[in-house]
Design an enzyme around this catalytic site. Structure first.
Site, PDB file in Angstrom:
ATOM      1  N   LYS A 279      -8.993  -8.331  -5.776  1.00 41.37           N
ATOM      2  CA  LYS A 279      -9.506  -7.083  -6.337  1.00 41.37           C
ATOM      3  C   LYS A 279      -8.656  -6.604  -7.514  1.00 41.37           C
ATOM      4  O   LYS A 279      -9.184  -6.198  -8.537  1.00 41.37           O
ATOM      5  CB  LYS A 279      -9.523  -5.972  -5.274  1.00 41.37           C
TER       6      LYS A 279
ATOM      7  N   ARG B  63     -11.672   2.924   1.800  1.00 42.81           N
ATOM      8  CA  ARG B  63     -11.410   1.885   2.793  1.00 42.81           C
ATOM      9  C   ARG B  63     -11.993   2.257   4.149  1.00 42.81           C
ATOM     10  O   ARG B  63     -11.881   1.478   5.091  1.00 42.81           O
ATOM     11  CB  ARG B  63      -9.919   1.694   2.930  1.00 42.81           C
TER      12      ARG B  63
ATOM     13  N   ARG C  62       0.873 -14.895  -3.639  1.00 41.08           N
ATOM     14  CA  ARG C  62       0.667 -13.700  -4.450  1.00 41.08           C
ATOM     15  C   ARG C  62       1.991 -13.087  -4.889  1.00 41.08           C
ATOM     16  O   ARG C  62       2.944 -13.002  -4.123  1.00 41.08           O
ATOM     17  CB  ARG C  62      -0.129 -12.669  -3.648  1.00 41.08           C
TER      18      ARG C  62
ATOM     19  N   ARG D 180       5.143  -8.885  -2.165  1.00 43.97           N
ATOM     20  CA  ARG D 180       5.047  -7.618  -1.447  1.00 43.97           C
ATOM     21  C   ARG D 180       5.511  -7.783  -0.004  1.00 43.97           C
ATOM     22  O   ARG D 180       5.247  -8.801   0.615  1.00 43.97           O
ATOM     23  CB  ARG D 180       3.591  -7.135  -1.466  1.00 43.97           C
TER      24      ARG D 180
ATOM     25  N   ARG E 280      -3.745  -6.808   8.646  1.00 44.92           N
ATOM     26  CA  ARG E 280      -4.512  -6.127   7.589  1.00 44.92           C
ATOM     27  C   ARG E 280      -5.954  -6.630   7.556  1.00 44.92           C
ATOM     28  O   ARG E 280      -6.881  -5.881   7.258  1.00 44.92           O
ATOM     29  CB  ARG E 280      -3.826  -6.332   6.225  1.00 44.92           C
TER      30      ARG E 280
HETATM   31  P1  AMP Z   1      -3.402  -2.504  -1.200  1.00 45.23           P
HETATM   32  O1  AMP Z   1      -2.405  -2.661  -2.295  1.00 45.23           O
HETATM   33  O2  AMP Z   1      -4.719  -1.970  -1.689  1.00 45.23           O
HETATM   34  O3  AMP Z   1      -3.555  -3.755  -0.364  1.00 45.23           O
HETATM   35  O4  AMP Z   1      -2.818  -1.385  -0.220  1.00 45.23           O
HETATM   36  C1  AMP Z   1      -1.585  -1.553   0.458  1.00 45.23           C
HETATM   37  C2  AMP Z   1      -1.494  -0.601   1.632  1.00 45.23           C
HETATM   38  O5  AMP Z   1      -1.600   0.753   1.180  1.00 45.23           O
HETATM   39  C3  AMP Z   1      -2.611  -0.755   2.663  1.00 45.23           C
HETATM   40  O6  AMP Z   1      -2.348  -1.779   3.596  1.00 45.23           O
HETATM   41  C4  AMP Z   1      -2.610   0.640   3.292  1.00 45.23           C
HETATM   42  O7  AMP Z   1      -1.525   0.795   4.172  1.00 45.23           O
HETATM   43  C5  AMP Z   1      -2.353   1.538   2.090  1.00 45.23           C
HETATM   44  N1  AMP Z   1      -3.619   1.963   1.425  1.00 45.23           N
HETATM   45  C6  AMP Z   1      -4.031   1.675   0.156  1.00 45.23           C
HETATM   46  N2  AMP Z   1      -5.226   2.229  -0.101  1.00 45.23           N
HETATM   47  C7  AMP Z   1      -5.591   2.889   1.026  1.00 45.23           C
HETATM   48  C8  AMP Z   1      -6.738   3.652   1.400  1.00 45.23           C
HETATM   49  N3  AMP Z   1      -7.773   3.832   0.559  1.00 45.23           N
HETATM   50  N4  AMP Z   1      -6.761   4.176   2.653  1.00 45.23           N
HETATM   51  C9  AMP Z   1      -5.742   4.020   3.514  1.00 45.23           C
HETATM   52  N5  AMP Z   1      -4.649   3.293   3.238  1.00 45.23           N
HETATM   53  C10 AMP Z   1      -4.553   2.729   2.001  1.00 45.23           C
END
Ligand code: AMP
Length: 210
Positions: A13, A88, A123, A156, A167
């Site tokens: 994404k 989400r 990644r 990360r 996840r």
């Molecule tokens: P990402 O970089 O989008 O994979 O997000 C990393 C982490 O941030 C996720 O595993 C969640 O813990 C948190 N996170 C990011 N976006 C959201 C969201 N829209 N709702 C809840 N948690 C989020």
């Protein structure tokens, strides 16, 4: 144009959001990046989010909804934006509707779970600007260095195999129902994400630009 990018963690994404952003000149907003920034600078938001993020769980809806509301009120969002990692959950999507945000298109990048776990190990993200790379599928020009800002590329903390599996479970239980939510509104466009970055991007841009 108001766009949402849906897909499992590691589906690509972030990379696609950056490519669309360059082409359509609208900002890409990653709630994950905003939260990681908050964590790095030790703000109250970062402290609240830390335990959820480290465990691969979602940060509570009210926290991310307030955060997003603030971000899209910024002047650079007035002509549209691409949401990467938001919504989400169904309540987050409903909150967007309640804010009066009318989404044009929801792009769902599909990658099978078994591919995700192997992909995640390759990644890398820029610790300075958050741009994402992949050692095999989307390598930087110079190893370990961000093409855009020359920041250092790091793995990360939540990209280890065990957290990635958690996840993915969270994704299937809480985020995947959004596909039906947006399909019912005729806004969902599904794209096969198990291909080269440029091929996926060409499909998405064709859909958006007609
Ligand atoms: P990402 O970089 O989008 O994979 O997000 C990393 C982490 O941030 C996720 O595993 C969640 O813990 C948190 N996170 C990011 N976006 C959201 C969201 N829209 N709702 C809840 N948690 C989020």
């Amino acid at each position: 144009m108001m766009l949402i990018l849906l897909g499992a963690p590691g589906a690509g994404k972030g990379t696609q959001a950056e490519l669309i952003c360059q082409r359509l000149h609208i900002p890409a907003i990653s709630t994950g990046n905003i939260l990681r920034e908050a964590l790095k600078s030790g703000t109250e938001l970062g402290q609240k989010a830390k335990t959820f993020m480290d465990a691969g769980n979602l940060v509570p809806d009210d926290v991310v909804i307030d955060m997003l509301k603030e971000r899209i009120a910024q002047p650079d969002c007035k002509d549209g934006f691409i949401l990467d990692g938001f919504p989400r959950t169904i309540p987050q999507a409903e909150a967007l509707d309640a804010m009066g945000v009318v989404i044009d298109r929801v792009i769902d990048i599909e990658v099978p779970d078994e591919k995700i776990v192997t992909r995640m190990s390759g990644r890398r993200v820029c610790e300075k600007c958050g741009a994402s790379y992949h050692l095999v599928y989307n390598p930087p020009k110079v190893e370990g260095v961000c093409d855009k800002c020359a920041g250092a590329l790091v793995q990360r903390k939540d990209d280890n195999a065990e957290t990635v599996r958690d996840r993915l479970t969270v994704y299937h239980n809480q985020t995947e129902p959004l596909k039906s939510y947006y399909a019912a509104q005729g806004k969902l466009f599904e794209v096969n994400g198990d291909r080269d970055v440029e091929v996926i991007s060409a499909d998405i841009l064709k859909e958006l630009e007609g």
